[in-house]
Design an enzyme around this catalytic site. Structure first.
Site, mmCIF file in Angstrom:
data_model
loop_
_atom_site.group_PDB
_atom_site.id
_atom_site.type_symbol
_atom_site.label_atom_id
_atom_site.label_comp_id
_atom_site.label_asym_id
_atom_site.label_seq_id
_atom_site.Cartn_x
_atom_site.Cartn_y
_atom_site.Cartn_z
ATOM 1 N N HIS A 117 0.843 -1.196 0.000
ATOM 2 C CA HIS A 117 0.000 0.000 0.000
ATOM 3 C C HIS A 117 0.887 1.259 0.000
ATOM 4 O O HIS A 117 0.691 2.170 -0.809
ATOM 5 C CB HIS A 117 -0.893 -0.062 1.247
ATOM 6 C CG HIS A 117 -1.673 1.184 1.546
ATOM 7 N ND1 HIS A 117 -3.041 1.224 1.513
ATOM 8 C CD2 HIS A 117 -1.285 2.427 1.917
ATOM 9 C CE1 HIS A 117 -3.454 2.432 1.826
ATOM 10 N NE2 HIS A 117 -2.413 3.186 2.087
ATOM 11 N N GLU A 118 1.884 1.278 0.894
ATOM 12 C CA GLU A 118 2.759 2.459 0.991
ATOM 13 C C GLU A 118 3.576 2.642 -0.286
ATOM 14 O O GLU A 118 3.822 3.774 -0.712
ATOM 15 C CB GLU A 118 3.686 2.361 2.209
ATOM 16 C CG GLU A 118 2.963 2.305 3.568
ATOM 17 C CD GLU A 118 2.019 3.468 3.803
ATOM 18 O OE1 GLU A 118 2.262 4.560 3.267
ATOM 19 O OE2 GLU A 118 1.013 3.279 4.517
ATOM 20 N N HIS A 163 1.693 4.590 -2.788
ATOM 21 C CA HIS A 163 1.832 6.044 -2.620
ATOM 22 C C HIS A 163 3.192 6.501 -3.158
ATOM 23 O O HIS A 163 3.280 7.457 -3.926
ATOM 24 C CB HIS A 163 1.782 6.428 -1.138
ATOM 25 C CG HIS A 163 0.450 6.229 -0.483
ATOM 26 N ND1 HIS A 163 -0.721 6.706 -1.014
ATOM 27 C CD2 HIS A 163 0.105 5.630 0.691
ATOM 28 C CE1 HIS A 163 -1.721 6.399 -0.198
ATOM 29 N NE2 HIS A 163 -1.248 5.738 0.832
ATOM 30 N N ASP A 168 -5.885 8.459 4.268
ATOM 31 C CA ASP A 168 -6.073 8.576 2.817
ATOM 32 C C ASP A 168 -7.435 9.159 2.443
ATOM 33 O O ASP A 168 -7.522 10.043 1.591
ATOM 34 C CB ASP A 168 -5.907 7.203 2.156
ATOM 35 C CG ASP A 168 -4.471 6.713 2.259
ATOM 36 O OD1 ASP A 168 -3.590 7.545 2.535
ATOM 37 O OD2 ASP A 168 -4.243 5.512 2.061
#
Ligand SMILES: [Zn+2]
Length: 377
Positions: free
Chosen positions: A64-65, A68, A171
């Site tokens: 997930h990170e 980003h 988010d």
């Protein structure tokens, strides 16, 4: 959360130049799982499974990170590191773009990764054959692989939904801010998103405490603090528009010659040094900037007799008094330095520093307030 992150962290691995680190407090999570499992009298087999589930969850958090971080890179924004905390992951982006569309895509990319993993797991389950799947499920003896896929799908749907809660700076809150910023000034959009974030955070904390969900209460606490900090920061940055470096630079600052030794610099530091020193060459031009801790580390490493120029100082972008302060702050944040040297006619005339900016804006607001009240009386 920056303060929390400055403590010790264990480097795990690096991917595309981004270091993934485990914050020391992460150890609390497996310790908590172990404690509550042993307390419940669970068998070692199921304890190992629970720990494995924590591992898989955080592997998904890392992905997930990276969603980003790698999207930010497409906009030319680097990521210093990804740090795992017991409450989730933090990608330390050099800066958040002020362009709402860019912030939107960088933010959406994280939850999108989780949605993609969940879909992939569901597709794999479907490919395995629904019949086999239901036979497994209802006749017991579901295969370990099916169980793993089920868990992957469930945890990623959960991560997807949880991150979309509109609690800025989570988010969902960032997506809301970027949507609002398309039709109103960014400061106002941030204020609305931050207030909503704080309200949701209070609700989360209350629910977590009442229902005995310590992790949720902890997340609520961090969201609450971080929302306020980001709102203040956005206001600060906005207040700098139309201001030149000259108006906010500090003209009293610590600078020293490039041939100064580490020992002499340490002495200067004791006598009234700053967070950082500007190292100046014989020509009067700045050679770079050294953090206070660079000097302390050099003394610790036994390099007291080394000259500062040989350390060497960190290269700093040089800015001029007539440059735009707002833009220079962005450059300072990208450089990771606490201050930038200001040069005019090949001479060092000041430094630009965040703390000083903060004071300038506070004073200006105080003066502005006084004008308003005198006008009313
Ligand atoms: Zn995220």
């Amino acid at each position: 959360m920056a303060g929390l992150l400055s403590g010790g962290a264990l480097p795990l691995f690096s991917f595309r130049g981004i270091a993934v680190r485990l914050h020391w407090s992460f150890a609390l999570l497996p310790a908590y799982v172990l404690y509550s499992d042993l307390h419940d009298g669970d068998a070692w087999g199921s304890i190992a499974m629970h720990l494995g589930m924590v591992g898989i969850t955080f592997a998904c958090v890392v992905l997930h990170e990276f969603g980003h971080a790698l999207t930010a890179r497409r906009y030319g924004i680097g990521t210093k590191s990804i740090t795992l905390l017991p409450i989730g992951g933090v990608a330390a982006l050099e800066r958040m773009p002020e362009e709402p569309r860019q912030e939107f895509w960088i933010t959406v990319a994280g939850p999108a990764v989780n949605l993609a993993i969940a879909l992939l797991a569901v597709l794999l389950m479907a490919a395995l054959g629904l019949t086999a799947f239901f036979t497994d499920l209802f006749l017991g003896g579901a295969s370990a692989f099916t169980n793993l896929l089920l868990f992957l799908a469930a945890i990623n749907v959960w991560l997807f939904l949880f991150n979309l809660i509109p609690a800025f700076p989570m988010d969902g809150g960032r997506i809301l801010r970027s949507a609002l910023a398309l039709r109103m000034p960014r400061v106002k959009a941030t204020r609305i998103a931050a207030n909503l974030g704080r309200a949701v955070a209070i609700g989360g904390m209350a629910y977590g405490l009442l229902q005995g969900e310590p992790m949720l209460a902890l997340v609520g606490f961090f969201v609450f603090t971080a929302a306020g900090a980001e709102a203040r920061q956005a206001e600060q940055r906005e207040g700098l528009r139309g201001i030149t470096v000259e108006q906010v630079m500090r003209t009293l600052f610590w600078s020293t010659g490039a041939s100064t030794t580490v020992r002499q610099a340490a002495q200067q530091l004791l006598q009234g040094g700053d967070k950082a020193v500007v190292v100046v060459g014989l020509d009067g031009q700045p050679q770079g900037v050294l953090h206070k801790r660079d000097i302390i580390h050099a003394v610790e490493a036994g390099h007291a007799d080394l000259r500062l120029v040989d350390l060497p100082p960190r290269t700093a972008p040089v800015i001029a008094p007539h440059d735009d302060a707002h833009e220079c702050v962005q450059r300072m944040l990208q450089s990771g330095l606490p201050l930038l040297p200001v040069v005019q006619d090949r001479r060092l005339v000041g430094v630009l520093e965040l703390e000083n900016l903060d004071e300038y804006l506070k004073l200006r607001r105080a003066q502005g307030g006084a004008e308003v009240s005198s006008g009313m009386s």
